[in-house]
Design an enzyme around this catalytic site. Sequence first.
Site, PDB file in Angstrom:
ATOM      1  CB  SER A 194      -1.134 -21.927   1.302  1.00 18.34           C
ATOM      2  OG  SER A 194      -0.210 -21.381   2.212  1.00 18.34           O
ATOM      3  CD  GLU A 251      -2.935  -1.271   2.210  1.00 22.43           C
ATOM      4  OE1 GLU A 251      -2.882  -0.410   3.107  1.00 22.43           O
ATOM      5  OE2 GLU A 251      -3.688  -2.260   2.253  1.00 22.43           O
ATOM      6  CG  ASP A 263      -6.720   0.125   7.229  1.00 17.76           C
ATOM      7  OD1 ASP A 263      -6.386  -0.423   6.166  1.00 17.76           O
ATOM      8  OD2 ASP A 263      -7.881   0.115   7.668  1.00 17.76           O
TER       9      ASP A 263
END
Length: 797
Positions: free
Chosen positions: A251, A189, A327
Amino acid sequence: MKIFKRILAGVAVVIVLVAIAGFFFLNNLRKGALPDYDKNLYLPVLEDEVTVLRDSFAIPHIRAKSEADLYRAVGFTMAQDRLWQMDLLRRITQGRLSEILGKDQLETDLLLRALRFREKSEKVLAQTSPEILKNLEAFCEGVNYYMEKFPLPPEFKVLGYHPDPWEPLHSINLIGYMSWDLTSGWGTEMVSHQVKNEVGKELAADLIPDMENHPTAIFPDFTGTEIPTAETFLSASMELEKLGGSIFRGSNNWAVSGKKSQTGKPLLANDMHLGLMSPGIWYQMHHVAEGSVNVTGLVLPGQPFVICGHNDSIAWGMTNVAVDDLDFYAETLNEDSTKYLLDGQWKDLVIQEELIHTKEGEIINETLKFTHRGPIVNRFKKANETALSIHWLGNEMSDEIRTVYLLNRANNWNDFRDAAKTFKSVSQNIVYADVAGNIGLQCSAGVPLREGTGIEIYPGDTSLYDWQGLVPFEELPYEFNPERGYVSSANNKTAPDDYPHYISHWYAMPNRINRIREMLEAKEKLGIADFQEMHVDVKSKKAEALTPVFLAALKGENEYTSAEKAALEKLENWDYEMAKESPAAAVFEVLYRKVAENIIEDELSEDLFGAVKGQRILIENMMLNALPDKNSAWIDDKNTPETETYSDIVNRAFSQTVEELSGRLGDDPDNWTWGKIHTLTLSHPLGVVEMLDNALGLNRGPFEVPGSFHTVGPFSYSYNNLYNVNHGASHRHIFDASDWDASKTVIPTGTSGIPASDFYLDQTEMYLNNEYHADPFSAGKVEEAARFKMKLQPVDD
């Protein structure tokens, strides 16, 4: 894994070796801690005798009369094989690496302390049920007795320290460790926002996943409201400094019901993709307490319960959900940085003094600061202009210890779901099968309830964007006995676009899941041999889609060299198998990267270009989003006066590909086999010191390997460390609900973490050769497979 990468980078400069004088000293250093698996031992912490049988791979099968004695023996046995690894993981969770590796680990220790593993673990421990707490304490008793009475592994002698006593809190801390290692958003991000600042909103949007390019959902039948489009993810506008890369993870798991199984009962497969190192992350064990529990599978060194495996009734395995579980918030601080602005009021920062003890004997005083959301992280991300705090799922309340304890004892789907509901911080899609013939898949995840999308950097001066809790477990997707006869997941998109909650956009590309489902549907009935082939399958759906696109761009009037013609012919005749013997696989893998680099490098600063390469998912999304638009502004090279077309870029990349492979492997394209450049070395954390490696035999490899990050059989690498494999299947398991004794397994390393042991990396050759070993479960088969027998006795006879 992320943390080990930090350790490997710093350990070489901190270890001071004493002179290894003479054969006897070296021999004692190497072999002094090797256990005798056939020797009966006195353990005064026991109440009754415990039997430990080990098979030809020294995998312990422990039988006790009570759960407390079982877990005392589990702790003792684990310490025999993995004590230094246990202590290293513990130090990671405590932020105490500097004490043994030196002050170069200061920033790592501070980051780990900022994540507050201990505070979360204390809350979990306070609500832990008496029976689980009793078994955690029993585990500690077994570990501590071993540390007090038996020789320590060589790493303790080399580094010159003795481990502290083990406590239940140390086992629970491992929840935080696994949660942090699997978190999403820490790197991607911030990089995507810095790209936006350099190239603008429109171009940067191509690095953000477009869910139209992710059509395959794990749970296709869940419905709800529309998920926001990529346009809304780029609302923040701030300068950010270069960040370090995160390591790829993934996975696979799947299960078929009796209608698709050759046995008429379910089969279940799982391979979790984690860091490939030595010792390996998993420890294989079989636990039996008479009349209480009978479970086998994988245990994380440092805690006592089976994480993935099967008991008498059910089997289960996990894949990462890739929840967007972190975040960033841009905080407004006062002049002396002791307060932060929230909803028009100044709030006191929590200021925490940290004393870091170092191997060099120094005590370094540092300060960490926290808002109500979490730590200020600028020093860890080299972001200087704006104070950034994080809210991270790992600090939310969860109880993974309860989950695995109950999974070990679950008898049916209802028991399974009751256990899974507290598995939140380490968000997983958990596959299920049982002896009654049922299969299922449950999303067990902590999905934040938040405004916006989670990808933008939020303004911290308002509580509007604070998390409002987590999605209730009852609203998380699941499947039970679907009509198609199978369930499957591979870190791909969780739910269809109308699912009402935002889970993530940082999913793996759909290549692996599409190939898995293609193989599941290729046959009416599947058996263990089919699952074995699926685990190591290296046919690339990505290559199948993009090779024709590249070839079309290379079909012009170009004048090719003889080597280029030969490389082109290999691509034209390729079956898309990423075999280690395949020159075409090498050509494709290098060409894909070169095309991506030619598209993005001219648009970015040097530092940001390196950061983007460290976040390979951004490159994958850019290629997927921009390539269909042959007129994308990314394609033209802004450093040249001409306007490059897509075909120009591919041809330039192709020429560079041939040049790179010729430089590495010579002028004959027949010798450009993928395995010659794509290799795996199983490295010990101390193996970066050549003298230690030579003296103790810490590292093994390099080994030529097939596959890539986009194949079901994965051997992944970073674009900033080309072709050196750092991730892959950390185990392979196939469970047969018709006959648990028919199950198969293998790990890439071995039972022992002591390099001089015969069982240190003794499964590596099998793993590389796509072989499995038996996974005996019934008492008769366990006795039949036993090669070592130890009795642990409560009194000295």
